[in-house]
Design a protein around this motif. Sequence first.
Motif, PDB file in Angstrom:
ATOM      1  N   THR A 223      13.359 -10.397  21.638  1.00 58.25           N
ATOM      2  CA  THR A 223      13.251 -10.588  20.186  1.00 58.25           C
ATOM      3  C   THR A 223      14.377 -11.436  19.620  1.00 58.25           C
ATOM      4  OG1 THR A 223      12.110  -8.464  19.972  1.00 58.25           O
ATOM      5  CG2 THR A 223      13.004  -9.416  17.971  1.00 58.25           C
ATOM      6  N   VAL A 224      15.594 -10.888  19.563  1.00 56.70           N
ATOM      7  CA  VAL A 224      16.728 -11.593  18.963  1.00 56.70           C
ATOM      8  C   VAL A 224      17.921 -11.499  19.898  1.00 56.70           C
ATOM      9  CG1 VAL A 224      16.011 -11.270  16.562  1.00 56.70           C
ATOM     10  CG2 VAL A 224      17.397  -9.515  17.679  1.00 56.70           C
ATOM     11  N   GLU A 225      18.871 -12.402  19.696  1.00 56.75           N
ATOM     12  CA  GLU A 225      20.052 -12.430  20.561  1.00 56.75           C
ATOM     13  C   GLU A 225      21.128 -11.504  20.004  1.00 56.75           C
ATOM     14  OE1 GLU A 225      23.427 -15.554  22.218  1.00 56.75           O
ATOM     15  OE2 GLU A 225      21.617 -16.300  21.226  1.00 56.75           O
ATOM     16  N   VAL A 226      21.442 -10.465  20.765  1.00 59.26           N
ATOM     17  CA  VAL A 226      22.505  -9.538  20.382  1.00 59.26           C
ATOM     18  C   VAL A 226      23.809 -10.029  20.999  1.00 59.26           C
ATOM     19  CG1 VAL A 226      23.306  -7.158  20.440  1.00 59.26           C
ATOM     20  CG2 VAL A 226      20.856  -7.635  20.277  1.00 59.26           C
ATOM     21  N   GLU A 227      24.762 -10.403  20.140  1.00 63.44           N
ATOM     22  CA  GLU A 227      26.020 -10.965  20.624  1.00 63.44           C
ATOM     23  C   GLU A 227      26.989  -9.894  21.115  1.00 63.44           C
ATOM     24  OE1 GLU A 227      27.238 -13.257  17.192  1.00 63.44           O
ATOM     25  OE2 GLU A 227      26.473 -15.082  18.133  1.00 63.44           O
ATOM     26  N   GLY A 228      26.823  -8.656  20.640  1.00 68.27           N
ATOM     27  CA  GLY A 228      27.715  -7.582  21.057  1.00 68.27           C
ATOM     28  C   GLY A 228      27.491  -6.372  20.177  1.00 68.27           C
ATOM     29  N   TYR A 229      28.315  -5.362  20.377  1.00 69.60           N
ATOM     30  CA  TYR A 229      28.218  -4.152  19.551  1.00 69.60           C
ATOM     31  C   TYR A 229      29.580  -3.494  19.500  1.00 69.60           C
ATOM     32  CZ  TYR A 229      28.215  -1.347  23.847  1.00 69.60           C
ATOM     33  OH  TYR A 229      28.559  -0.767  25.037  1.00 69.60           O
ATOM     34  N   GLU A 230      29.749  -2.574  18.504  1.00 69.94           N
ATOM     35  CA  GLU A 230      30.975  -1.798  18.379  1.00 69.94           C
ATOM     36  C   GLU A 230      30.615  -0.390  17.922  1.00 69.94           C
ATOM     37  OE1 GLU A 230      33.623  -3.222  15.390  1.00 69.94           O
ATOM     38  OE2 GLU A 230      32.009  -3.818  14.033  1.00 69.94           O
ATOM     39  N   ILE A 231      31.468   0.546  18.260  1.00 68.12           N
ATOM     40  CA  ILE A 231      31.279   1.930  17.866  1.00 68.12           C
ATOM     41  C   ILE A 231      32.030   2.166  16.555  1.00 68.12           C
ATOM     42  CG2 ILE A 231      31.489   4.341  18.539  1.00 68.12           C
ATOM     43  CD1 ILE A 231      29.645   2.673  20.335  1.00 68.12           C
ATOM     44  N   VAL A 232      31.289   2.584  15.522  1.00 64.44           N
ATOM     45  CA  VAL A 232      31.879   2.848  14.207  1.00 64.44           C
ATOM     46  C   VAL A 232      31.464   4.249  13.783  1.00 64.44           C
ATOM     47  CG1 VAL A 232      32.105   2.089  11.819  1.00 64.44           C
ATOM     48  CG2 VAL A 232      31.710   0.401  13.627  1.00 64.44           C
ATOM     49  N   ASP A 233      32.430   5.188  13.726  1.00 63.36           N
ATOM     50  CA  ASP A 233      32.148   6.574  13.301  1.00 63.36           C
ATOM     51  C   ASP A 233      31.022   7.176  14.126  1.00 63.36           C
ATOM     52  OD1 ASP A 233      34.083   6.147  11.406  1.00 63.36           O
ATOM     53  OD2 ASP A 233      32.666   5.784   9.771  1.00 63.36           O
ATOM     54  N   SER A 234      31.087   7.047  15.435  1.00 62.79           N
ATOM     55  CA  SER A 234      30.077   7.559  16.376  1.00 62.79           C
ATOM     56  C   SER A 234      28.724   6.868  16.251  1.00 62.79           C
ATOM     57  CB  SER A 234      29.892   9.079  16.216  1.00 62.79           C
ATOM     58  OG  SER A 234      29.179   9.392  15.022  1.00 62.79           O
ATOM     59  N   ASP A 235      28.652   5.841  15.432  1.00 57.84           N
ATOM     60  CA  ASP A 235      27.426   5.034  15.313  1.00 57.84           C
ATOM     61  C   ASP A 235      27.621   3.753  16.128  1.00 57.84           C
ATOM     62  OD1 ASP A 235      25.002   3.987  14.595  1.00 57.84           O
ATOM     63  OD2 ASP A 235      25.575   3.527  12.519  1.00 57.84           O
ATOM     64  N   VAL A 236      26.523   3.159  16.588  1.00 54.99           N
ATOM     65  CA  VAL A 236      26.574   1.883  17.305  1.00 54.99           C
ATOM     66  C   VAL A 236      26.085   0.799  16.359  1.00 54.99           C
ATOM     67  CG1 VAL A 236      25.787   0.566  19.292  1.00 54.99           C
ATOM     68  CG2 VAL A 236      26.117   3.032  19.493  1.00 54.99           C
ATOM     69  N   VAL A 237      26.936  -0.200  16.099  1.00 53.72           N
ATOM     70  CA  VAL A 237      26.589  -1.303  15.206  1.00 53.72           C
ATOM     71  C   VAL A 237      26.455  -2.570  16.043  1.00 53.72           C
ATOM     72  CG1 VAL A 237      27.273  -2.676  13.210  1.00 53.72           C
ATOM     73  CG2 VAL A 237      27.776  -0.213  13.269  1.00 53.72           C
ATOM     74  N   PHE A 238      25.238  -3.126  16.058  1.00 52.08           N
ATOM     75  CA  PHE A 238      24.957  -4.323  16.848  1.00 52.08           C
ATOM     76  C   PHE A 238      25.185  -5.571  15.995  1.00 52.08           C
ATOM     77  CE2 PHE A 238      22.315  -0.950  18.639  1.00 52.08           C
ATOM     78  CZ  PHE A 238      22.622  -1.042  19.984  1.00 52.08           C
ATOM     79  N   GLU A 239      25.770  -6.592  16.619  1.00 57.55           N
ATOM     80  CA  GLU A 239      25.956  -7.889  15.967  1.00 57.55           C
ATOM     81  C   GLU A 239      24.881  -8.829  16.485  1.00 57.55           C
ATOM     82  OE1 GLU A 239      27.406 -10.567  13.373  1.00 57.55           O
ATOM     83  OE2 GLU A 239      28.435  -8.649  13.668  1.00 57.55           O
ATOM     84  N   ILE A 240      24.002  -9.281  15.586  1.00 56.14           N
ATOM     85  CA  ILE A 240      22.870 -10.133  15.960  1.00 56.14           C
ATOM     86  C   ILE A 240      23.136 -11.556  15.492  1.00 56.14           C
ATOM     87  CG2 ILE A 240      20.410 -10.562  15.576  1.00 56.14           C
ATOM     88  CD1 ILE A 240      19.981  -7.592  15.426  1.00 56.14           C
ATOM     89  N   ASP A 241      22.900 -12.509  16.379  1.00 56.63           N
ATOM     90  CA  ASP A 241      23.101 -13.925  16.059  1.00 56.63           C
ATOM     91  C   ASP A 241      22.034 -14.366  15.062  1.00 56.63           C
ATOM     92  OD1 ASP A 241      23.762 -16.602  16.056  1.00 56.63           O
ATOM     93  OD2 ASP A 241      22.648 -17.042  17.889  1.00 56.63           O
ATOM     94  N   ASN A 242      22.475 -14.837  13.896  1.00 57.14           N
ATOM     95  CA  ASN A 242      21.531 -15.222  12.841  1.00 57.14           C
ATOM     96  C   ASN A 242      20.621 -16.366  13.265  1.00 57.14           C
ATOM     97  OD1 ASN A 242      22.666 -13.271  11.279  1.00 57.14           O
ATOM     98  ND2 ASN A 242      23.747 -14.655   9.897  1.00 57.14           N
ATOM     99  N   LYS A 243      21.139 -17.258  14.124  1.00 56.12           N
ATOM    100  CA  LYS A 243      20.323 -18.422  14.521  1.00 56.12           C
ATOM    101  C   LYS A 243      19.096 -17.995  15.314  1.00 56.12           C
ATOM    102  CE  LYS A 243      23.701 -20.596  16.600  1.00 56.12           C
ATOM    103  NZ  LYS A 243      24.814 -19.699  16.244  1.00 56.12           N
ATOM    104  N   SER A 244      19.170 -16.858  15.993  1.00 55.32           N
ATOM    105  CA  SER A 244      18.053 -16.433  16.826  1.00 55.32           C
ATOM    106  C   SER A 244      16.897 -15.865  16.013  1.00 55.32           C
ATOM    107  CB  SER A 244      18.523 -15.400  17.853  1.00 55.32           C
ATOM    108  OG  SER A 244      18.926 -14.193  17.216  1.00 55.32           O
ATOM    109  N   LEU A 245      17.114 -15.569  14.707  1.00 59.77           N
ATOM    110  CA  LEU A 245      16.034 -15.035  13.891  1.00 59.77           C
ATOM    111  C   LEU A 245      15.813 -15.880  12.641  1.00 59.77           C
ATOM    112  CD1 LEU A 245      17.872 -13.490  11.531  1.00 59.77           C
ATOM    113  CD2 LEU A 245      17.940 -11.720  13.252  1.00 59.77           C
TER     114      LEU A 245
END
Length: 594
Positions: free
Chosen positions: A30-52
């Motif tokens: 679907t889209v290119e996920v550039e990475g992720y980070e753990i924030v307050d026990s949640d997982v936040v994915f960074e998605i490349d805007n160009k891919s969508l």
Amino acid sequence: MKISRDWLTDYVPLPDCSPEQLAHDLTLKTVEVEGYEIVDSDVVFEIDNKSLTNRPDLWGHYGIARELSVLYGLPLAPVPRVARPPSATGLVNLADPALHRRILALQCTVDSSVPTPPWLRDRLRRIGEPSLDLCADLSAYVMFSVGQPSDVRTSGDSIVLEIPTLIPSRARRGARTEASVRQEKGLDTQRADQAADLFLRLLAETDPSAAALGEEDLVLAPTRRAEIEVSLTEIEQRIGLRLPPDKILRILRALGCTAEITGDLLRVVAPTWRSTGDLSLPVDIVEELARIHGYDALPARRPVVELAPRSRLPLSRQVREVLAARGGATEVLTYPWSADHLLTACGLDAAVAIDHPPAPERGRLRPSLVPNLLEAAAANLRYHDEFSIFEVGAVFAATERTSAGILLAGPDGIDLFRRAKGLADLIRRYCHLTALDLAGTPERTWADPSARLAIQPGGALALVRPSVLRAAGIDRGAVACVELDLDALRTHPSRENRYAPVGDLPESDFDLSVLAADTVPWSQVADTATQANALVRRVAYLGEYRGSRIPAGHRSLTLRITLRPQAATLTAGEIATARSEVLAALERAGARLR
């Protein structure tokens, strides 16, 4: 764009997999996920805007959740519908058909003292959005949920939520914002209903005293569902795999499409959120099927490479490339007719006359390229003192033939003659001619008897007579010309390739000036120096000198000897020994050190 995993679970029950696996599956299909980070026990994915950039439906958590539900075959929770307030007027500030497709406005009463719930404020913070006040936070939350921007206008305890759908090309007029990014991608007009329902539900949950007073809905250009037809045969040809019809229908219906198959024809009606330019062509349907099926699941076939003999370029093209790229000459194009006075000066008899000539004095087709090259040279000598030009084209004597003409202009006739001879040798060598011999006297009236050579087969190399130069309007310097009959030349069936390893040790060179009689040709000097020592790699001609200190019938030749080491870097003694042996060999050949 940032996407929260906890936020996604509001809409789809995600599988029990690692963040790496989730990011990998999204990136692959679907889209290119550039990475992720753990924030307050949640997982936040960074998605490349160009891919969508061509997927406006993915600019929110609900769109990403919809994709994950298709990828994993999981149910997607709908955005809950709520009771809408009665119709009202005067809520919309401005409705411009050149800017808007739809404007939906809601008027609500709100207790301004009610704070934003901590859970909502935390979700916005995790994706990098600040918290302002309840209504502004609800508007932002709706945008990051369903991808629909909205504006809040406050007046006391009453607010108006305006949900516009803009024409993409008119969306960004000022600074680039999260709202303008989504509007310029092309939102469907039906998405405003999702935004209104979600806002009203959240407002009622956070402020029980809030009430919706009225709604004004102006639909100027509703989004129509795209209809697409594609054959099953084309799908198979493009992805290299025949998908079962039931799987095709299952994939497309999971994506929100209406699909049916009749015979070999697949008819698809795209959902509104994919009908703003995303799904419009048969290849778009092929792409959807391929990516959801999995690019990694498509059969891999080793490409078959068939090598065919490379067709050789025509000799005329080869001559052009050699003269321009290696010889440094400039190609000119002249008319196929010549001036009468130049034909007469060159002693040429033009057998082919023109019925309707372009000018009275240009009524005959050229039997040679030399007259036109002389005319071109006269025009260029007004701006340049020295140059080389050439032309390859048809000449018309008894029959039409292809000829190559080269002209060199400059102050030194001897130098021009030698350079012209060098260009002829370039053609022989790099066009792989079977023969191109320079010997004898050419039968050319324009050739100066003091410097002329016949070229076999079919050609001439000579300085141009002064009388011919005057007739052409050339009153200074000298001119050398080469004329080749390309139709008479023959090439080898294939070139001879020789492997010569590149040395990994530095070469050394030195210059010599030797006195040699005119009867000793340069080729003999070069061959003698080359064979004098095993270290000699190249012998280059730098020039010659004739003057008062040079005996009559002699000239001073300057040459550069290049030595290539064989096992180790050359020492000063080895260079001196090679130089002595080269000088001794040259002296035996009749060329002594000056």
